[in-house]
Design an enzyme around this catalytic site. Structure first.
Site, PDB file in Angstrom:
ATOM      1  N   GLY A  11       0.834  -1.208   0.000  1.00 38.29           N
ATOM      2  CA  GLY A  11       0.000   0.000   0.000  1.00 38.29           C
ATOM      3  C   GLY A  11       0.860   1.245   0.000  1.00 38.29           C
ATOM      4  O   GLY A  11       2.046   1.189   0.332  1.00 38.29           O
ATOM      5  N   ASN A  12       0.250   2.359  -0.324  1.00 41.29           N
ATOM      6  CA  ASN A  12       0.947   3.641  -0.398  1.00 41.29           C
ATOM      7  C   ASN A  12       1.489   4.033   0.978  1.00 41.29           C
ATOM      8  O   ASN A  12       1.133   3.421   1.997  1.00 41.29           O
ATOM      9  CB  ASN A  12      -0.040   4.710  -0.895  1.00 41.29           C
ATOM     10  CG  ASN A  12       0.680   5.877  -1.578  1.00 41.29           C
ATOM     11  OD1 ASN A  12       1.885   6.059  -1.393  1.00 41.29           O
ATOM     12  ND2 ASN A  12      -0.051   6.635  -2.368  1.00 41.29           N
ATOM     13  N   GLY A  14       1.394   5.796   4.198  1.00 40.88           N
ATOM     14  CA  GLY A  14       0.247   6.311   4.942  1.00 40.88           C
ATOM     15  C   GLY A  14      -1.036   5.522   4.718  1.00 40.88           C
ATOM     16  O   GLY A  14      -2.140   5.968   5.054  1.00 40.88           O
ATOM     17  N   GLU A  35       8.137  -3.250   8.270  1.00 41.68           N
ATOM     18  CA  GLU A  35       9.153  -2.708   7.374  1.00 41.68           C
ATOM     19  C   GLU A  35      10.422  -2.406   8.194  1.00 41.68           C
ATOM     20  O   GLU A  35      10.326  -1.845   9.283  1.00 41.68           O
ATOM     21  CB  GLU A  35       8.620  -1.396   6.810  1.00 41.68           C
ATOM     22  CG  GLU A  35       8.880  -1.185   5.374  1.00 41.68           C
ATOM     23  CD  GLU A  35       8.091   0.012   4.869  1.00 41.68           C
ATOM     24  OE1 GLU A  35       7.820   0.951   5.635  1.00 41.68           O
ATOM     25  OE2 GLU A  35       7.733  -0.021   3.690  1.00 41.68           O
ATOM     26  N   TYR A  53      15.340  11.495   1.219  1.00 41.21           N
ATOM     27  CA  TYR A  53      14.307  12.528   1.082  1.00 41.21           C
ATOM     28  C   TYR A  53      14.924  13.925   0.935  1.00 41.21           C
ATOM     29  O   TYR A  53      14.351  14.796   0.299  1.00 41.21           O
ATOM     30  CB  TYR A  53      13.339  12.481   2.261  1.00 41.21           C
ATOM     31  CG  TYR A  53      12.198  11.518   2.042  1.00 41.21           C
ATOM     32  CD1 TYR A  53      11.946  10.484   2.930  1.00 41.21           C
ATOM     33  CD2 TYR A  53      11.376  11.622   0.920  1.00 41.21           C
ATOM     34  CE1 TYR A  53      10.914   9.583   2.716  1.00 41.21           C
ATOM     35  CE2 TYR A  53      10.344  10.745   0.694  1.00 41.21           C
ATOM     36  CZ  TYR A  53      10.103   9.726   1.597  1.00 41.21           C
ATOM     37  OH  TYR A  53       9.076   8.840   1.377  1.00 41.21           O
ATOM     38  N   GLU A  87       5.610  -6.533   5.752  1.00 37.78           N
ATOM     39  CA  GLU A  87       5.163  -5.211   5.297  1.00 37.78           C
ATOM     40  C   GLU A  87       5.952  -4.872   4.025  1.00 37.78           C
ATOM     41  O   GLU A  87       7.187  -4.775   4.071  1.00 37.78           O
ATOM     42  CB  GLU A  87       5.420  -4.161   6.372  1.00 37.78           C
ATOM     43  CG  GLU A  87       4.876  -2.796   6.044  1.00 37.78           C
ATOM     44  CD  GLU A  87       5.027  -1.795   7.189  1.00 37.78           C
ATOM     45  OE1 GLU A  87       5.515  -2.182   8.272  1.00 37.78           O
ATOM     46  OE2 GLU A  87       4.657  -0.629   6.994  1.00 37.78           O
ATOM     47  N   ARG A 146      -2.932  11.176   6.390  1.00 35.09           N
ATOM     48  CA  ARG A 146      -2.405  10.324   7.459  1.00 35.09           C
ATOM     49  C   ARG A 146      -0.901  10.537   7.656  1.00 35.09           C
ATOM     50  O   ARG A 146      -0.396  10.483   8.768  1.00 35.09           O
ATOM     51  CB  ARG A 146      -2.688   8.847   7.152  1.00 35.09           C
ATOM     52  CG  ARG A 146      -4.164   8.489   7.294  1.00 35.09           C
ATOM     53  CD  ARG A 146      -4.392   7.023   7.081  1.00 35.09           C
ATOM     54  NE  ARG A 146      -5.823   6.691   7.054  1.00 35.09           N
ATOM     55  CZ  ARG A 146      -6.312   5.599   6.454  1.00 35.09           C
ATOM     56  NH1 ARG A 146      -5.480   4.772   5.822  1.00 35.09           N
ATOM     57  NH2 ARG A 146      -7.604   5.347   6.459  1.00 35.09           N
ATOM     58  N   ALA A 148       0.654  13.307   7.273  1.00 32.78           N
ATOM     59  CA  ALA A 148       0.778  14.560   8.047  1.00 32.78           C
ATOM     60  C   ALA A 148       0.470  14.285   9.519  1.00 32.78           C
ATOM     61  O   ALA A 148       1.190  14.718  10.422  1.00 32.78           O
ATOM     62  CB  ALA A 148      -0.170  15.601   7.472  1.00 32.78           C
ATOM     63  N   GLN A 149      -0.577  13.479   9.771  1.00 32.25           N
ATOM     64  CA  GLN A 149      -0.973  13.166  11.164  1.00 32.25           C
ATOM     65  C   GLN A 149       0.130  12.384  11.871  1.00 32.25           C
ATOM     66  O   GLN A 149       0.452  12.626  13.020  1.00 32.25           O
ATOM     67  CB  GLN A 149      -2.275  12.335  11.176  1.00 32.25           C
ATOM     68  CG  GLN A 149      -3.518  13.158  10.912  1.00 32.25           C
ATOM     69  CD  GLN A 149      -4.723  12.291  10.526  1.00 32.25           C
ATOM     70  OE1 GLN A 149      -4.579  11.099  10.244  1.00 32.25           O
ATOM     71  NE2 GLN A 149      -5.891  12.895  10.492  1.00 32.25           N
TER      72      GLN A 149
END
Ligand code: 8LK
Length: 218
Positions: A11-12, A14, A35, A53, A87, A146, A148-149
Site C-alpha cells: 500500500g501507499n 500512509g 518494514e 528525502y 510489510e 495520514r 501529516a498526522q
C-alpha cells in the site's frame, strides 16, 4: 515440514500497513515483519531514509539498494510459524518505489538498470515465494492526510504529487496487472477509519488461514 506461506501487505505511504499488521501479531501461528525502517534510518550510523528525502537524486540508488537487501533478508529468513507476514516486498520496492524514482528523474537510467539486474537475479535465484498480497487501497488524499498526522520527520516535505504517483504505480501493478503479479491479490478498502476495519481484518484472516490449510493439505 511444510514451508510457511508468505503474505505481503502492500500500500501507499500512509495507507495503514503498520496498524493493519499490528492486528495479526496476536496470532501465534503468524510471524509479522514490519518494514525494517529502523535499519533504513541507521545503516552503520547513516540515516539513509533522511538522506534520500533530502537529496533524492544523489541518494536514491544507495537507499533503494539497501531497501532491496533488507527486504531480501525478510523474504529469505526462516521462521517456525506456519505464516509469514511482511510489510511490503522486494516487488513493491522495484515496481513502485524504484520505478517512481526513475519516472520522476530522481534516478539515472544506468542506476535503474543496476537495481533492475539485482531485482531480476535475486527474484529468480532466491527462495521468494509469495502466496498472497493484501493491498491496502487508499485514495491519495487519505494517505497524504495520514502522513501529516503521523508526522514522521523524514516525510515532512513529501508532496501530494509524490503520493499520487506512488499510488498510480500500486494501481498499475496490483489492479491493472501491468507488472508481474507473483500471487493472488486481496484488495481492501483502507480509506476506512480504524473503527470500521474489523470486517476487513476478518476477510484477511479467513483468506490467510484458508491458504495455509491448503498448503498443509497438499
Ligand atoms: C520496499 C520499499 C519500501 C519503501 C519505503 N520507502 C519510503 C516511503 C516511506 O516514506 C518510508 C517508510 O515506508 O520509506 C521508499 O522510499 N522505498 C521503499 N521500498
Amino acid at each position: 515440514m511444510t514451508p510457511p506461506i508468505t503474505v505481503c501487505v502492500e500500500g501507499n505511504i500512509g495507507s495503514g500497513k503498520t496498524t493493519f499488521l499490528k492486528h495479526f501479531k496476536k496470532f501465534p501461528e503468524v510471524r509479522v515483519f514490519d518494514e525494517p525502517i529502523s535499519k533504513w534510518r541507521d545503516c552503520q550510523g547513516y540515516n539513509l531514509l533522511d538522506l534520500m528525502y533530502k537529496d533524492p537524486r544523489k541518494w536514491s540508488l544507495c537507499f533503494q539498494s539497501y531497501v532491496q537487501l533488507t527486504m531480501l533478508d525478510l523474504h529469505t529468513k526462516p521462521i517456525v510459524q506456519p505464516i509469514k507476514m511482511i510489510e511490503r516486498s522486494i516487488f513493491s520496492a522495484q515496481y513502485c518505489f524504484v520505478q517512481n524514482m526513475r519516472n520522476e528523474g530522481l534516478m539515472e537510467d544506468a542506476q535503474y538498470a543496476v537495481l533492475s539486474e539485482w531485482f531480476d537475479f535475486t527474484t529468480k535465484n532466491l527462495p521468494i515465494n509469495l502466496d498472497l498480497i493484501v493491498y491496502l487501497r487508499t485514495d491519495p488524499e487519505v494517505a497524504f492526510k495520514r502522513i501529516a498526522q503521523r508526522g514522521r520527520s523524514e516525510e515532512n516535505a513529501i508532496k501530494m504529487e509524490y503520493i499520487q504517483s506512488v499510488h498510480k504505480l500500486h494501481e498499475d501493478w496490483l489492479i491493472n496487472n501491468q507488472k508481474h503479479l507473483p500471487c493472488p491479490v486481496l484488495t481492501i478498502d483502507a480509506n476506512l477509519e480504524l473503527a470500521d476495519m474489523a470486517p476487513n481484518y476478518q476477510l484477511c484472516e479467513e483468506k490467510m488461514f484458508q491458504k495455509q490449510k491448503a498448503t498443509v493439505a497438499n
